[in-house]
Design an enzyme around this catalytic site. Structure first.
Site, PDB file in Angstrom:
ATOM      1  N   GLU A 191      29.053  69.225  91.075  1.00  0.00           N
ATOM      2  CA  GLU A 191      29.222  69.811  89.692  1.00  0.00           C
ATOM      3  C   GLU A 191      29.986  71.085  89.711  1.00  0.00           C
ATOM      4  O   GLU A 191      30.985  71.391  88.759  1.00  0.00           O
ATOM      5  CB  GLU A 191      27.742  70.248  89.106  1.00  0.00           C
ATOM      6  CG  GLU A 191      27.125  68.971  88.821  1.00  0.00           C
ATOM      7  CD  GLU A 191      25.633  69.758  88.268  1.00  0.00           C
ATOM      8  OE1 GLU A 191      25.796  70.481  87.146  1.00  0.00           O
ATOM      9  OE2 GLU A 191      24.514  69.293  88.404  1.00  0.00           O
TER      10      GLU A 191
ATOM     11  N   ASP B 187      24.104  62.781  75.541  1.00  0.00           N
ATOM     12  CA  ASP B 187      24.897  62.303  76.702  1.00  0.00           C
ATOM     13  C   ASP B 187      25.698  61.280  76.538  1.00  0.00           C
ATOM     14  O   ASP B 187      25.871  60.274  77.478  1.00  0.00           O
ATOM     15  CB  ASP B 187      23.879  62.417  77.910  1.00  0.00           C
ATOM     16  CG  ASP B 187      23.078  63.489  78.386  1.00  0.00           C
ATOM     17  OD1 ASP B 187      23.699  64.674  78.344  1.00  0.00           O
ATOM     18  OD2 ASP B 187      21.904  63.436  78.710  1.00  0.00           O
TER      19      ASP B 187
ATOM     20  N   HIS C 189      26.613  66.738  83.431  1.00  0.00           N
ATOM     21  CA  HIS C 189      25.227  65.947  83.474  1.00  0.00           C
ATOM     22  C   HIS C 189      24.825  65.595  84.800  1.00  0.00           C
ATOM     23  O   HIS C 189      25.901  65.028  85.279  1.00  0.00           O
ATOM     24  CB  HIS C 189      25.111  65.059  82.446  1.00  0.00           C
ATOM     25  CG  HIS C 189      23.652  64.411  82.241  1.00  0.00           C
ATOM     26  ND1 HIS C 189      22.571  64.983  81.788  1.00  0.00           N
ATOM     27  CD2 HIS C 189      23.159  63.190  83.019  1.00  0.00           C
ATOM     28  CE1 HIS C 189      21.283  64.320  82.206  1.00  0.00           C
ATOM     29  NE2 HIS C 189      21.927  63.050  82.758  1.00  0.00           N
TER      30      HIS C 189
ATOM     31  N   MET D  97      19.800  73.627  77.731  1.00  0.00           N
ATOM     32  CA  MET D  97      18.891  72.768  77.246  1.00  0.00           C
ATOM     33  C   MET D  97      18.487  72.609  75.760  1.00  0.00           C
ATOM     34  O   MET D  97      17.253  72.423  75.575  1.00  0.00           O
ATOM     35  CB  MET D  97      17.622  72.971  78.312  1.00  0.00           C
ATOM     36  CG  MET D  97      18.077  72.872  79.767  1.00  0.00           C
ATOM     37  SD  MET D  97      19.139  71.478  80.281  1.00  0.00           S
ATOM     38  CE  MET D  97      18.436  70.758  81.580  1.00  0.00           C
ATOM     39  N   ARG D  98      19.249  72.618  74.907  1.00  0.00           N
ATOM     40  CA  ARG D  98      18.938  72.247  73.701  1.00  0.00           C
ATOM     41  C   ARG D  98      19.842  71.149  73.032  1.00  0.00           C
ATOM     42  O   ARG D  98      21.156  71.165  73.513  1.00  0.00           O
ATOM     43  CB  ARG D  98      19.304  73.431  72.489  1.00  0.00           C
ATOM     44  CG  ARG D  98      18.349  74.416  72.455  1.00  0.00           C
ATOM     45  CD  ARG D  98      18.778  75.454  71.429  1.00  0.00           C
ATOM     46  NE  ARG D  98      18.691  75.378  70.026  1.00  0.00           N
ATOM     47  CZ  ARG D  98      17.664  75.489  69.343  1.00  0.00           C
ATOM     48  NH1 ARG D  98      16.761  76.069  69.846  1.00  0.00           N
ATOM     49  NH2 ARG D  98      17.496  75.142  67.966  1.00  0.00           N
TER      50      ARG D  98
ATOM     51  N   ASN E 230      30.193  68.762  78.058  1.00  0.00           N
ATOM     52  CA  ASN E 230      28.901  69.065  78.716  1.00  0.00           C
ATOM     53  C   ASN E 230      28.969  68.663  80.409  1.00  0.00           C
ATOM     54  O   ASN E 230      29.737  67.752  80.494  1.00  0.00           O
ATOM     55  CB  ASN E 230      27.615  68.286  78.105  1.00  0.00           C
ATOM     56  CG  ASN E 230      26.248  68.385  78.707  1.00  0.00           C
ATOM     57  OD1 ASN E 230      26.104  69.492  79.374  1.00  0.00           O
ATOM     58  ND2 ASN E 230      25.609  67.388  78.835  1.00  0.00           N
TER      59      ASN E 230
ATOM     60  N   GLU F  37      27.304  63.222  68.903  1.00  0.00           N
ATOM     61  CA  GLU F  37      26.000  63.201  68.218  1.00  0.00           C
ATOM     62  C   GLU F  37      24.687  62.418  69.200  1.00  0.00           C
ATOM     63  O   GLU F  37      23.923  62.962  69.288  1.00  0.00           O
ATOM     64  CB  GLU F  37      25.893  62.637  66.936  1.00  0.00           C
ATOM     65  CG  GLU F  37      26.820  63.306  66.116  1.00  0.00           C
ATOM     66  CD  GLU F  37      26.942  62.926  64.373  1.00  0.00           C
ATOM     67  OE1 GLU F  37      25.960  62.377  63.854  1.00  0.00           O
ATOM     68  OE2 GLU F  37      27.925  63.421  63.921  1.00  0.00           O
TER      69      GLU F  37
ATOM     70  N   ARG G 155      17.226  73.488  63.277  1.00  0.00           N
ATOM     71  CA  ARG G 155      17.911  73.080  64.365  1.00  0.00           C
ATOM     72  C   ARG G 155      19.631  73.363  63.687  1.00  0.00           C
ATOM     73  O   ARG G 155      20.339  73.932  64.790  1.00  0.00           O
ATOM     74  CB  ARG G 155      17.842  71.945  64.849  1.00  0.00           C
ATOM     75  CG  ARG G 155      16.511  71.793  65.709  1.00  0.00           C
ATOM     76  CD  ARG G 155      16.136  70.425  66.207  1.00  0.00           C
ATOM     77  NE  ARG G 155      17.351  69.908  67.168  1.00  0.00           N
ATOM     78  CZ  ARG G 155      18.017  68.804  66.992  1.00  0.00           C
ATOM     79  NH1 ARG G 155      17.594  68.022  65.930  1.00  0.00           N
ATOM     80  NH2 ARG G 155      18.989  68.344  67.752  1.00  0.00           N
TER      81      ARG G 155
ATOM     82  N   SER H  14      24.547  78.547  87.280  1.00  0.00           N
ATOM     83  CA  SER H  14      25.435  78.519  88.575  1.00  0.00           C
ATOM     84  C   SER H  14      26.850  77.857  88.149  1.00  0.00           C
ATOM     85  O   SER H  14      27.849  78.052  88.676  1.00  0.00           O
ATOM     86  CB  SER H  14      24.765  77.861  89.882  1.00  0.00           C
ATOM     87  OG  SER H  14      24.686  76.276  89.427  1.00  0.00           O
ATOM     88  N   ASN H  15      26.857  77.152  87.049  1.00  0.00           N
ATOM     89  CA  ASN H  15      28.047  76.167  86.818  1.00  0.00           C
ATOM     90  C   ASN H  15      28.802  77.259  86.129  1.00  0.00           C
ATOM     91  O   ASN H  15      30.095  77.245  86.143  1.00  0.00           O
ATOM     92  CB  ASN H  15      27.855  75.076  85.847  1.00  0.00           C
ATOM     93  CG  ASN H  15      27.480  73.894  86.709  1.00  0.00           C
ATOM     94  OD1 ASN H  15      28.487  73.309  87.284  1.00  0.00           O
ATOM     95  ND2 ASN H  15      26.066  73.365  86.579  1.00  0.00           N
TER      96      ASN H  15
ATOM     97  N   SER I 215      28.684  64.117  85.779  1.00  0.00           N
ATOM     98  CA  SER I 215      29.502  63.461  84.890  1.00  0.00           C
ATOM     99  C   SER I 215      29.992  64.713  83.925  1.00  0.00           C
ATOM    100  O   SER I 215      28.992  65.481  83.529  1.00  0.00           O
ATOM    101  CB  SER I 215      29.111  62.461  83.939  1.00  0.00           C
ATOM    102  OG  SER I 215      28.414  61.348  84.796  1.00  0.00           O
TER     103      SER I 215
HETATM  104  C1  GAR Z   1      22.938  71.548  86.130  1.00  0.00           C
HETATM  105  O1  GAR Z   1      22.466  70.783  87.179  1.00  0.00           O
HETATM  106  C2  GAR Z   1      23.242  70.877  84.919  1.00  0.00           C
HETATM  107  O2  GAR Z   1      24.029  69.614  85.144  1.00  0.00           O
HETATM  108  C3  GAR Z   1      22.055  70.412  84.279  1.00  0.00           C
HETATM  109  O3  GAR Z   1      21.330  71.554  84.260  1.00  0.00           O
HETATM  110  C4  GAR Z   1      21.729  72.131  85.512  1.00  0.00           C
HETATM  111  C5  GAR Z   1      22.182  73.716  85.150  1.00  0.00           C
HETATM  112  O4  GAR Z   1      22.294  74.478  86.225  1.00  0.00           O
HETATM  113  N1  GAR Z   1      22.250  70.022  83.005  1.00  0.00           N
HETATM  114  C6  GAR Z   1      21.555  69.059  82.250  1.00  0.00           C
HETATM  115  O5  GAR Z   1      20.696  68.483  82.888  1.00  0.00           O
HETATM  116  C7  GAR Z   1      22.196  68.789  80.694  1.00  0.00           C
HETATM  117  N2  GAR Z   1      21.436  67.723  80.403  1.00  0.00           N
HETATM  118  P1  GAR Z   1      23.073  75.835  86.226  1.00  0.00           P
HETATM  119  O6  GAR Z   1      22.355  76.596  85.134  1.00  0.00           O
HETATM  120  O7  GAR Z   1      22.784  76.575  87.450  1.00  0.00           O
HETATM  121  O8  GAR Z   1      24.507  75.585  85.803  1.00  0.00           O
END
Ligand code: GAR
Length: 206
Positions: free
Chosen positions: A179, A150, A114, A95-96, A112, A147, A70, A14-15, A141
């Site tokens: 966001e 967050d 968060h 999510m990596r 990023n 490194e 990695r 969605s972002n 945020s």
């Molecule tokens: C969002 O809420 C983003 O802030 C979070 O995952 C979601 C992704 O939503 N990210 C984290 O938690 C990163 N540590 P989206 O796939 O709909 O954009």
């Protein structure tokens, strides 16, 4: 010149869509060159394809045998981003944990989002963490990626009040709305070259 973005996603995207909308509506002077995912079934892939954006699934599995798996994976991601002329890497629900191998390829050009007011509640399930802590305010945020997970310098934040009735779902939903506003705004500052990093502080040039 429009800022060339490469977006990394793992989920619904969605972002990513909010960023594409902002570009389409002229609120963000950027172009998404490629969307890369580590999850074949990430919902955001279809949404990107529908809008004619190039997408790529880079499967982590073939890298599993390598000692530095990695880093090797991240080099593959970084090479693909560079091949597509990406200037700024946007993590949008990716999510990596990214390794220094990738971060070094895009110095001060990886961001990023968060779902908390960092440095509170880093890592997974930030909204759940905020509720369990009993916080009265949380938010989101946008920060540069360094490194530490967050931990990078914060570009901008938006607060969201927590109600006693909130569940993880309701709080996450209200944070997500913010966001979708915040990420395009942060990227527009980057596109306008208005972000200046001084130690931990990001100055926004007028
Ligand atoms: C969002 O809420 C983003 O802030 C979070 O995952 C979601 C992704 O939503 N990210 C984290 O938690 C990163 N540590 P989206 O796939 O709909 O954009």
């Amino acid at each position: 010149m429009a800022l060339a973005l490469g977006v990394l996603i793992s989920g619904r995207g969605s972002n990513l869509v909010a960023i594409l909308d902002a570009i389409q509506e002229g609120r963000l002077d950027a172009v998404v060159k490629i969307v890369i995912t580590n999850k074949e079934k990430a919902g955001g892939l279809e949404l990107a394809k529908e809008r004619g954006i190039k997408t790529e699934f880079i499967d982590p599995k073939p890298f599993a045998q390598e000692n530095n798996r990695r880093e090797a994976y991240d080099l593959a991601v970084g090479n693909m981003l560079q091949e597509h002329g990406v200037e700024c890497v946007v993590l949008a629900g990716y999510m990596r944990i990214v390794t220094p191998a990738l971060i070094r390829m895009f110095p001060s050009k990886m961001v990023n989002i968060h779902p908390s007011l960092l440095p509170s509640f880093p890592g997974l399930d930030a909204q759940k963490q905020a509720l369990e802590w009993g916080a009265k305010v949380s938010g989101c945020s946008v920060h540069f990626v360094t490194e530490g997970v967050d931990e990078g310098p914060i570009i901008c934040q938006k607060s969201v009040v927590i109600n006693e009735q909130d569940t993880v779902e309701t709080l996450s939903g209200r944070i997500l709305e913010q966001e979708h506003q915040l990420y395009p705004q942060a990227l527009q500052l980057m596109a306008q070259k208005r972000l200046q990093v001084e130690g931990r502080t990001v100055k926004i040039l007028q």
